[in-house]
Design a protein around this motif. Structure first.
Motif, PDB file in Angstrom:
ATOM      1  N   GLY A  43     -14.690  -9.530   8.416  1.00  0.00           N
ATOM      2  CA  GLY A  43     -14.980  -8.108   8.367  1.00  0.00           C
ATOM      3  C   GLY A  43     -14.599  -7.332   9.617  1.00  0.00           C
ATOM      4  O   GLY A  43     -14.950  -6.156   9.753  1.00  0.00           O
ATOM      5  N   SER A  44     -13.867  -7.958  10.535  1.00  0.00           N
ATOM      6  CA  SER A  44     -13.524  -7.291  11.791  1.00  0.00           C
ATOM      7  C   SER A  44     -12.267  -6.431  11.700  1.00  0.00           C
ATOM      8  O   SER A  44     -11.938  -5.707  12.649  1.00  0.00           O
ATOM      9  CB  SER A  44     -13.357  -8.320  12.915  1.00  0.00           C
ATOM     10  N   ASP A 167       3.504 -17.433  19.096  1.00  0.00           N
ATOM     11  CA  ASP A 167       4.059 -16.839  20.314  1.00  0.00           C
ATOM     12  C   ASP A 167       3.091 -15.886  20.999  1.00  0.00           C
ATOM     13  O   ASP A 167       3.110 -15.753  22.222  1.00  0.00           O
ATOM     14  CB  ASP A 167       5.346 -16.077  19.978  1.00  0.00           C
ATOM     15  N   GLU A 168       2.277 -15.204  20.209  1.00  0.00           N
ATOM     16  CA  GLU A 168       1.347 -14.205  20.747  1.00  0.00           C
ATOM     17  C   GLU A 168       0.079 -14.252  19.911  1.00  0.00           C
ATOM     18  O   GLU A 168       0.139 -14.317  18.678  1.00  0.00           O
ATOM     19  CB  GLU A 168       1.973 -12.806  20.663  1.00  0.00           C
ATOM     20  N   SER A 169      -1.073 -14.232  20.579  1.00  0.00           N
ATOM     21  CA  SER A 169      -2.331 -14.325  19.827  1.00  0.00           C
ATOM     22  C   SER A 169      -3.326 -13.276  20.296  1.00  0.00           C
ATOM     23  O   SER A 169      -3.458 -13.020  21.497  1.00  0.00           O
ATOM     24  CB  SER A 169      -2.941 -15.721  19.977  1.00  0.00           C
ATOM     25  N   TRP A 170      -4.008 -12.671  19.334  1.00  0.00           N
ATOM     26  CA  TRP A 170      -5.010 -11.638  19.611  1.00  0.00           C
ATOM     27  C   TRP A 170      -6.335 -12.022  18.954  1.00  0.00           C
ATOM     28  O   TRP A 170      -6.366 -12.669  17.912  1.00  0.00           O
ATOM     29  CB  TRP A 170      -4.572 -10.285  19.042  1.00  0.00           C
ATOM     30  N   TYR A 171      -7.408 -11.566  19.571  1.00  0.00           N
ATOM     31  CA  TYR A 171      -8.729 -11.724  18.976  1.00  0.00           C
ATOM     32  C   TYR A 171      -9.384 -10.343  18.938  1.00  0.00           C
ATOM     33  O   TYR A 171      -9.492  -9.670  19.969  1.00  0.00           O
ATOM     34  CB  TYR A 171      -9.607 -12.688  19.778  1.00  0.00           C
ATOM     35  N   ILE A 172      -9.816  -9.921  17.750  1.00  0.00           N
ATOM     36  CA  ILE A 172     -10.472  -8.617  17.598  1.00  0.00           C
ATOM     37  C   ILE A 172     -11.935  -8.752  17.985  1.00  0.00           C
ATOM     38  O   ILE A 172     -12.696  -9.485  17.351  1.00  0.00           O
ATOM     39  CB  ILE A 172     -10.343  -8.100  16.156  1.00  0.00           C
ATOM     40  N   ASP A 173     -12.328  -8.043  19.017  1.00  0.00           N
ATOM     41  CA  ASP A 173     -13.696  -8.119  19.536  1.00  0.00           C
ATOM     42  C   ASP A 173     -14.537  -7.002  18.918  1.00  0.00           C
ATOM     43  O   ASP A 173     -14.604  -5.903  19.446  1.00  0.00           O
ATOM     44  CB  ASP A 173     -13.668  -8.000  21.062  1.00  0.00           C
ATOM     45  N   ASP A 214     -15.798 -17.134  16.284  1.00  0.00           N
ATOM     46  CA  ASP A 214     -15.993 -16.476  17.579  1.00  0.00           C
ATOM     47  C   ASP A 214     -15.689 -17.404  18.747  1.00  0.00           C
ATOM     48  O   ASP A 214     -15.327 -16.945  19.835  1.00  0.00           O
ATOM     49  CB  ASP A 214     -17.423 -15.951  17.684  1.00  0.00           C
ATOM     50  N   GLN A 215     -15.808 -18.691  18.537  1.00  0.00           N
ATOM     51  CA  GLN A 215     -15.538 -19.655  19.606  1.00  0.00           C
ATOM     52  C   GLN A 215     -14.054 -19.691  19.991  1.00  0.00           C
ATOM     53  O   GLN A 215     -13.709 -20.168  21.076  1.00  0.00           O
ATOM     54  CB  GLN A 215     -15.995 -21.050  19.178  1.00  0.00           C
ATOM     55  N   SER A 216     -13.193 -19.178  19.112  1.00  0.00           N
ATOM     56  CA  SER A 216     -11.755 -19.242  19.384  1.00  0.00           C
ATOM     57  C   SER A 216     -11.267 -18.077  20.235  1.00  0.00           C
ATOM     58  O   SER A 216     -10.097 -18.063  20.630  1.00  0.00           O
ATOM     59  CB  SER A 216     -10.971 -19.279  18.066  1.00  0.00           C
ATOM     60  N   ARG A 217     -12.136 -17.133  20.552  1.00  0.00           N
ATOM     61  CA  ARG A 217     -11.697 -15.973  21.329  1.00  0.00           C
ATOM     62  C   ARG A 217     -11.121 -16.382  22.686  1.00  0.00           C
ATOM     63  O   ARG A 217     -10.250 -15.690  23.228  1.00  0.00           O
ATOM     64  CB  ARG A 217     -12.846 -14.981  21.524  1.00  0.00           C
TER      65      ARG A 217
END
Length: 227
Positions: A43-44, A167-173, A214-217
């Motif tokens: 849901g993020s 190549d590029e990774s993002w985490y939505i906080d 969430d642990q993967s952030r």
């Protein structure tokens, strides 16, 4: 496909515009194919972000960009029935071990290693509750694959092998209360259930998956703050 009205709204978001420019820079810097991974809580807004960037790049620069989801690699209901403990598998469907991580990693590898081949990616029918194999066609002229999902940065259950291709990774906080509220609305729309039923479903399963995701952030190149 994101409706034009929502696209225009997202055009006003500074964070979305920053990400769009970031992808443009990556395209300029790399001659080879790129894989961008977007992780976050349920849901993020992972799919919205992935689809927005894909659509805008296609419109503005005619870049061959496609957004896909990890959801297509859910084990089917028929496969879950063959698990050692089918009841637990269905109860925790959506947990990392209920995905075919091996096939997910294989498709990522094929995208990078076989650029001349047409690649097919599975989708997921939420109303039916099963993946649709080979539903998305990724042509050889596709340069950027944006893949979103709870576990694209997960470091266990076979997903750790995916990192070799990203190549590029993002985490939505996004704070968990807001994410769960948005998820409850999505459950209500998808299955025609009440808000109470949606929240019960979240407490029994989705909230547990959120804690894992969430642990993967800590493995993301960038933390994207929204909301």
């Amino acid at each position: 496909m994101i409706p034009e009205k929502l696209l225009n709204q997202l055009d006003q978001s500074p964070s979305y515009q920053t990400l769009l420019k970031k992808v443009e820079q990556l395209i300029e810097q790399h001659s080879d194919r790129l894989i961008i991974a977007i992780a976050g809580l349920p849901g993020s807004g992972k799919s919205t972000m992935a689809d927005y960037i894909s659509q805008r790049l296609k419109q503005q620069h005619c870049e061959q960009v496609i957004s896909v989801s990890l959801d297509g690699f859910h084990y089917s209901k028929a496969q879950l029935k063959r698990f050692a403990d089918p009841e637990a598998a269905f109860a925790r469907r959506g947990a990392p071990w209920t995905f075919d991580s091996a096939q997910f990693c294989l498709r990522l590898a094929q995208f990078k290693q076989q650029p001349q081949q047409t690649l097919y990616w599975p989708s997921f029918d939420h109303s039916h509750g099963d993946p649709i194999e080979n539903d998305i066609r990724i042509t050889s002229d596709t340069k950027v694959l944006i893949v979103e999902g709870l576990y694209v940065l997960h470091q266990k259950h076979g997903f750790e092998k995916a990192q070799a291709w990203i190549d590029e990774s993002w985490y939505i906080d996004l704070d968990i209360d807001t994410a769960m509220l948005q998820l409850a609305k999505r459950h209500q729309q998808a299955w025609g259930i009440s808000e109470t039923e949606a929240r019960q479903r979240i407490a029994q399963n989705d909230a547990l998956n959120a804690q894992i995701a969430d642990q993967s952030r800590v493995f993301a190149d960038h933390i994207i703050r929204v909301g």
